[in-house]
Design an enzyme around this catalytic site. Sequence first.
Site, PDB file in Angstrom:
ATOM      1  N   VAL A   6     -25.662  37.085  49.202  1.00  0.00           N
ATOM      2  CA  VAL A   6     -26.891  36.942  48.418  1.00  0.00           C
ATOM      3  C   VAL A   6     -27.109  35.459  48.130  1.00  0.00           C
ATOM      4  CG1 VAL A   6     -28.115  37.618  46.314  1.00  0.00           C
ATOM      5  CG2 VAL A   6     -26.466  39.197  47.353  1.00  0.00           C
ATOM      6  N   CYS A   7     -28.355  35.012  48.302  1.00  0.00           N
ATOM      7  CA  CYS A   7     -28.741  33.629  48.029  1.00  0.00           C
ATOM      8  C   CYS A   7     -27.864  32.705  48.871  1.00  0.00           C
ATOM      9  CB  CYS A   7     -28.654  33.354  46.525  1.00  0.00           C
ATOM     10  SG  CYS A   7     -29.428  31.828  45.969  1.00  0.00           S
ATOM     11  N   ASN A   8     -27.346  31.623  48.287  1.00  0.00           N
ATOM     12  CA  ASN A   8     -26.544  30.729  49.119  1.00  0.00           C
ATOM     13  C   ASN A   8     -25.128  31.234  49.344  1.00  0.00           C
ATOM     14  OD1 ASN A   8     -25.026  29.933  46.886  1.00  0.00           O
ATOM     15  ND2 ASN A   8     -25.263  27.760  47.280  1.00  0.00           N
ATOM     16  N   THR A  46     -31.700  34.090  53.424  1.00  0.00           N
ATOM     17  CA  THR A  46     -31.081  33.548  52.213  1.00  0.00           C
ATOM     18  C   THR A  46     -32.196  33.001  51.327  1.00  0.00           C
ATOM     19  OG1 THR A  46     -29.358  32.057  51.362  1.00  0.00           O
ATOM     20  CG2 THR A  46     -30.688  31.232  53.182  1.00  0.00           C
TER      21      THR A  46
END
Length: 191
Positions: A92-94, A112
Amino acid sequence: MIGPGFLPMDMVGVQAVFGFSPGAEIHLLWKTLDLVEGFPAWWTRPTTTFSDCPEQLYVLAVPMLAPETSNDPEVIAFVAKQGRQAKYLIGVCNGVVLLGAAGLLQGKRVTTSLNSLPLLEKLGAAEVVASGGSVVVDGNLYTARPGIGSFEAALMVADVTLGREFAELANLVVEYDPHPPLGPGTIENAG
């Protein structure tokens, strides 16, 4: 997995969805059991150290982590080892960038957060998806944008691993039905 500078909202969905699974063992993994500060000011105590982690995790979820945490060689090595053995991966995300640093994005289709998109091809991703949903699935790899992405990725993994009935129940229990009050939650919808 958690660590200094992790973004709690990127793990809440995973924790909430799988927390309803009977018999599930949820491990908040970090190097030590010392409190870690999530961002912003969200103190959390890990439950399992890297050295005490089960040999194989069914699902390994990696949230956004501070750059110094994501660049730590011990963290990268742990994610590489556990990620190769896990039945399912959620980034998730970075946290997706950390999966890439661990060599787990080779030849994969991924997404991302907007600010991390340019890094993914450099980390081996075959295709970087910049729009069209918050989760991209490629085999056992579920990559997601921040925020609601953790709920959506966890619900999708729950659907394939625990069955549609369980996933729908978890969806209902957490009342997941997002309606952004201000409208633009994505670049595509922004004015």
